[in-house]
Design a protein around this motif. Structure first.
Motif, PDB file in Angstrom:
ATOM      1  N   ARG A 246      32.315  42.242  43.905  1.00  0.00           N
ATOM      2  CA  ARG A 246      33.554  42.898  44.369  1.00  0.00           C
ATOM      3  C   ARG A 246      34.734  42.375  43.576  1.00  0.00           C
ATOM      4  NH1 ARG A 246      31.899  42.018  50.125  1.00  0.00           N
ATOM      5  NH2 ARG A 246      33.302  40.236  50.188  1.00  0.00           N
ATOM      6  N   GLN A 247      34.727  41.055  43.380  1.00  0.00           N
ATOM      7  CA  GLN A 247      35.800  40.402  42.627  1.00  0.00           C
ATOM      8  C   GLN A 247      35.881  40.973  41.208  1.00  0.00           C
ATOM      9  OE1 GLN A 247      38.123  38.387  43.438  1.00  0.00           O
ATOM     10  NE2 GLN A 247      38.851  37.868  41.384  1.00  0.00           N
ATOM     11  N   THR A 250      37.586  44.260  41.076  1.00  0.00           N
ATOM     12  CA  THR A 250      39.038  44.313  41.255  1.00  0.00           C
ATOM     13  C   THR A 250      39.746  44.146  39.915  1.00  0.00           C
ATOM     14  OG1 THR A 250      39.241  41.941  41.664  1.00  0.00           O
ATOM     15  CG2 THR A 250      38.979  43.352  43.600  1.00  0.00           C
ATOM     16  N   GLN A 251      39.030  43.529  38.939  1.00  0.00           N
ATOM     17  CA  GLN A 251      39.654  43.266  37.641  1.00  0.00           C
ATOM     18  C   GLN A 251      39.416  44.390  36.640  1.00  0.00           C
ATOM     19  OE1 GLN A 251      37.850  39.505  37.047  1.00  0.00           O
ATOM     20  NE2 GLN A 251      39.261  38.474  38.452  1.00  0.00           N
ATOM     21  N   THR A 253      37.103  48.407  36.157  1.00  0.00           N
ATOM     22  CA  THR A 253      36.220  49.391  36.783  1.00  0.00           C
ATOM     23  C   THR A 253      35.157  49.844  35.791  1.00  0.00           C
ATOM     24  OG1 THR A 253      37.851  51.059  36.203  1.00  0.00           O
ATOM     25  CG2 THR A 253      37.847  50.302  38.487  1.00  0.00           C
TER      26      THR A 253
END
Ligand code: GDP
Ligand code: ZN
Length: 297
Positions: A246-247, A250-251, A253
């Motif tokens: 998930r982390q 966030t940075q 896609t």
């Protein structure tokens, strides 16, 4: 208003409390369910907030007239309104198996509740070994609490985690869950009423659920059905159940919105993180599961 603490057949043990969290001092009633609820097929589960009518204080009886909307729902076993899952593993005896731990973590994450990790039997490892596990699990996105029920270490940290929340405990057998419950819950509370008295015969062999009232406020469900996690979710959801993935998302896609993060070009998830191997293995399971469902449809 009350909170359902135990269920047996058509009887519900309800603690009358204005807020969702049970206090030891509030009265307990053994309740039945109004016929209207039965007709509606409205299930009543532990953790439910219920409206009580016709209380018979002397006899300790009452009837459940309605169930408030649930904030969350676990189905196997049924627990309403839990906020978090306390996953308990042992560091040794049995040795901590990263793959098995990962399976439980993913299953716990798939509920959408907060996931807390408690590692018991720390008395069997050196401080250095514990530190290694701590660092490793931090990479996975978790802050484990190290506990030795035997030596009484870490119990207060677990108490703090559980304070003022409804929590469900899960983990394989033999890791010390019963020992931990005994350390957290005063014995007077373990068997509080007629219904829990009946239910308690063979707490470890039957599959009923019961909410234990914690001294600092908070309710803890022992969740036997959670022992053998089956991973039944859609393959595309899986990535969300890995905090470290998930982390990554966030940075950056992925190029394709339907990316399964296997061999697609420009994937943000694929890469050099420890549990990527677990991700791929669980993905195969999830795809096989999905194919079964599609065939049945
Ligand atoms: P459950 O199956 O998860 O409920 O586990 P139990 O509570 O029944 O404990 C399994 C075994 O682990 C028992 O023999 C306990 O005495 C032992 N045990 C529990 N906590 C600890 C601990 O902190 N350290 C050690 N060394 N053993 C423990
Ligand atoms: Zn991807």
């Amino acid at each position: 208003m009350g909170t359902v603490l135990a269920v047996q057949a058509n009887y519900y043990q309800v603690r009358l409390v204005p807020s969702p969290l049970a206090l030891h001092s509030s009265p307990l009633l053994l309740c039945t369910r109004r016929a209207r609820l039965k007709k509606l097929g409205q299930q009543v589960m532990v953790g439910d907030r219920v409206e009580i009518v016709e209380p018979d204080w002397a006899g300790g009886r009452g009837a459940i007239a309605s169930v408030l909307p649930r904030k969350s729902q676990l189905d196997r076993p049924p627990v309403a309104n839990a906020e978090q899952i306390l996953l308990v593993f042992a560091l040794e005896e049995p040795p901590l198996d990263p793959y098995q731990l990962s399976r439980f973590l993913v299953k716990a994450e798939s509920t959408g509740l907060d996931v807390r990790l408690c590692l018991n039997k720390s008395d069997l490892l050196t401080i250095e070994q514990q530190q290694q596990w701590h660092n490793r699990l931090e990479q996975w996105g978790y802050q484990p609490v190290f506990v030795s029920v035997r030596q009484g270490n870490g119990i207060s940290e677990v108490r703090d985690l559980l304070k003022l929340r409804i929590s469900a405990m899960a983990g394989p057998s033999g890791v010390g869950k019963s020992s931990l419950i005994n350390a957290l819950v005063p014995t007077v509370n373990l068997r509080t009423s007629e219904v829990s008295g009946k239910l308690s015969r063979g707490r470890h062999t039957t599959r009923h659920v019961e909410l234990f009232t914690l001294p600092d406020g908070g309710l803890l469900a022992d969740t036997p059905g959670f022992n053998q996690p089956d991973l039944n979710y859609h393959p595309h959801e899986l990535v969300n159940f890995f905090p470290e993935a998930r982390q990554r998302l966030t940075q950056q896609t992925c190029q394709f919105s339907d990316c399964l993060h296997r061999d697609e070009p420009n994937c943000a998830v694929r890469g050099d993180w420890e549990r990527y191997e677990h991700y791929l293995a669980f993905l195969e399971d999830a795809i096989a599961h999905q194919e079964q469902i599609d065939q049945q449809a």
